[in-house]
Enzyme design. Structure first.
Site, PDB file in Angstrom:
ATOM      1  CE  LYS A 208      -8.263  -2.673   5.331  1.00 36.82           C
ATOM      2  NZ  LYS A 208      -8.119  -3.753   4.349  1.00 36.82           N
TER       3      LYS A 208
ATOM      4  CD1 TRP B  50      -1.935  -2.312   1.896  1.00 37.49           C
ATOM      5  CD2 TRP B  50      -2.787  -1.524  -0.023  1.00 37.49           C
ATOM      6  NE1 TRP B  50      -2.829  -3.243   1.425  1.00 37.49           N
ATOM      7  CE2 TRP B  50      -3.366  -2.789   0.254  1.00 37.49           C
ATOM      8  CE3 TRP B  50      -3.169  -0.837  -1.168  1.00 37.49           C
ATOM      9  CZ2 TRP B  50      -4.310  -3.373  -0.591  1.00 37.49           C
ATOM     10  CZ3 TRP B  50      -4.104  -1.415  -2.022  1.00 37.49           C
ATOM     11  CH2 TRP B  50      -4.667  -2.679  -1.719  1.00 37.49           C
TER      12      TRP B  50
ATOM     13  CG  ASP C 128      -2.890   3.948   4.659  1.00 35.53           C
ATOM     14  OD1 ASP C 128      -3.867   3.782   5.419  1.00 35.53           O
ATOM     15  OD2 ASP C 128      -2.725   3.282   3.618  1.00 35.53           O
TER      16      ASP C 128
END
Length: 385
Positions: free
Chosen positions: A217, A121, A193
């Site tokens: 999540k 990511w 992030d």
């Protein structure tokens, strides 16, 4: 919607078989939501308050929804101890949207952005940022199994920001520290992030210029992204930044500049309230440590039957990634199939790396992780030679 008849759903599924502890759902996201939250949402689904309509049907300009929005922002401020010089707002577009939003808002003209790339990511984020300006990878890695020692990073003293992904879901690598913003880098904002570990541990927001988290999540269903950004960093977006990605515009519009993902914001509010009522971030952090340690102990004491390539100091508490017998794909497929028969679901690793991945976010209970641990022990006993 199935009706309950003599203790069974109309579709033949036993009500008892669909309870919160009847199966383990270890998806990396969208992930399991707290059972109590789902029940509350179910109760309010057709008629929210006295509105006579669902939250999904409420106008985003209605007093009922504006109250939900304000309560969600207030809850985020309480939960993450956000001071007044930071703005909290909700956006859509997930983490991928933020890969563009961060440089479009924060990467100054002719300046450089530093990126710490430790997995899939952060690598994607860096590649996206290169479209909008100069980007420096502070320590290129040949494999994603740890976080490079900070003393080895090649940072830019006047960088617009330093970016990193706090927890890499694909490779199972998590930062145990917040990058430095002292000395030569005192004026370089740190941007993180936190999509996959936001809400699982305490952290000092004052150490950051901005953090963001796609909530699917630990804190809600897919759709909503929470952004916390320091006020002095706003209002400097590139002239070609789309309005929908402009932090300053979204903040000034109090997250309702346009029609937001209303139901996702509502659910995120409920989950944050659930975290508050269940011990807050401190308790979530304790539970996360207990659950992840349980699985890593089995891996480390399996005589090589289970293996983790991630350095122990940087193993994720949220995504336990491992292989069987060094990467026996047939055995790993058998593991996933046997686990499914034992009501332990979504354990297959990310398609780019294979193997097994158990995502143990906040809504995954300790008893359910214990069931997975026992299954791992039994599977090893039945397949060791």
């Amino acid at each position: 919607m199935p009706e309950e008849v003599n203790g069974h759903a109309h579709n033949g599924t036993s009500v008892e078989e669909t309870g919160p502890e009847s199966f383990g759902y270890f998806s990396a996201g969208p992930s399991k939501l707290p059972h109590d939250v789902m029940l509350k949402a179910q109760k309010e689904f057709l008629n929210y308050g006295n509105s006579r309509v669902s939250v999904m049907e409420l106008s985003h300009r209605s007093p009922e929804y504006l109250a939900i929005n304000d309560e969600a922002i207030a809850c985020a401020r309480r939960l993450f101890n956000v001071p007044n010089n930071y703005k909290v707002f909700f956006m859509s577009g997930g983490g991928t949207g933020q890969f563009s939003a961060v440089p479009l808002n924060l990467l100054g003209e002719g300046k450089t952005a530093d990126y710490v790339v430790t997995g899939t990511w952060s690598d994607k984020a860096m590649k996206e940022a290169k479209k909008y300006g100069t980007v420096n990878n502070v320590h290129p890695l040949s494999k994603f199994t740890s976080v490079p020692d900070e003393s080895l990073w090649s940072r830019t003293k006047d960088a617009s920001y330093l970016y990193y992904c706090d927890n890499e879901t694909v490779h199972g690598v998590e930062f145990p520290f917040i990058p430095s913003n002292e000395g030569d880098f005192a004026n370089v904002p740190v941007v993180a992030d936190m999509s996959s570990n936001f809400g699982t541990r305490l952290f000092d927001i004052n150490r950051f210029g901005a953090v963001y988290a796609a909530v699917q999540k630990n804190l809600g269903p897919a759709g909503c992204t929470v952004v916390i950004a320091r006020e002095d960093l706003l209002g400097k977006a590139h002239k070609f930044c789309p309005q929908i990605l402009d932090y300053d515009q979204i903040a000034k519009g109090n997250s309702v500049m346009n029609t937001p993902v209303t139901f996702s914001v509502y659910m995120t509010k409920l989950v944050m309230e659930w975290v508050e009522h269940n011990g807050g971030l401190e308790q979530m952090e304790k539970d996360s440590h207990i659950k992840s340690t349980m699985l890593y102990n089995i891996i480390d004491n399996s005589d090589g039957f289970y293996t983790s390539v991630v350095d122990k100091s940087y193993r994720s508490r949220c995504n336990v990634v491992f292989r069987l017998k060094g990467g026996d794909t047939d055995l790993e497929s058998a593991f996933v199939s046997a686990a499914k028969k034992s009501n332990l679901l979504s354990l297959k690793g990310h398609r780019s790396v294979g193997g097994i991945r158990a995502s143990i976010y906040n809504a995954i209970s300790t008893p359910m992780v214990e069931k997975l641990a026992e299954f791992m022990k039994d599977f090893q006993a039945n397949h060791s030679t």
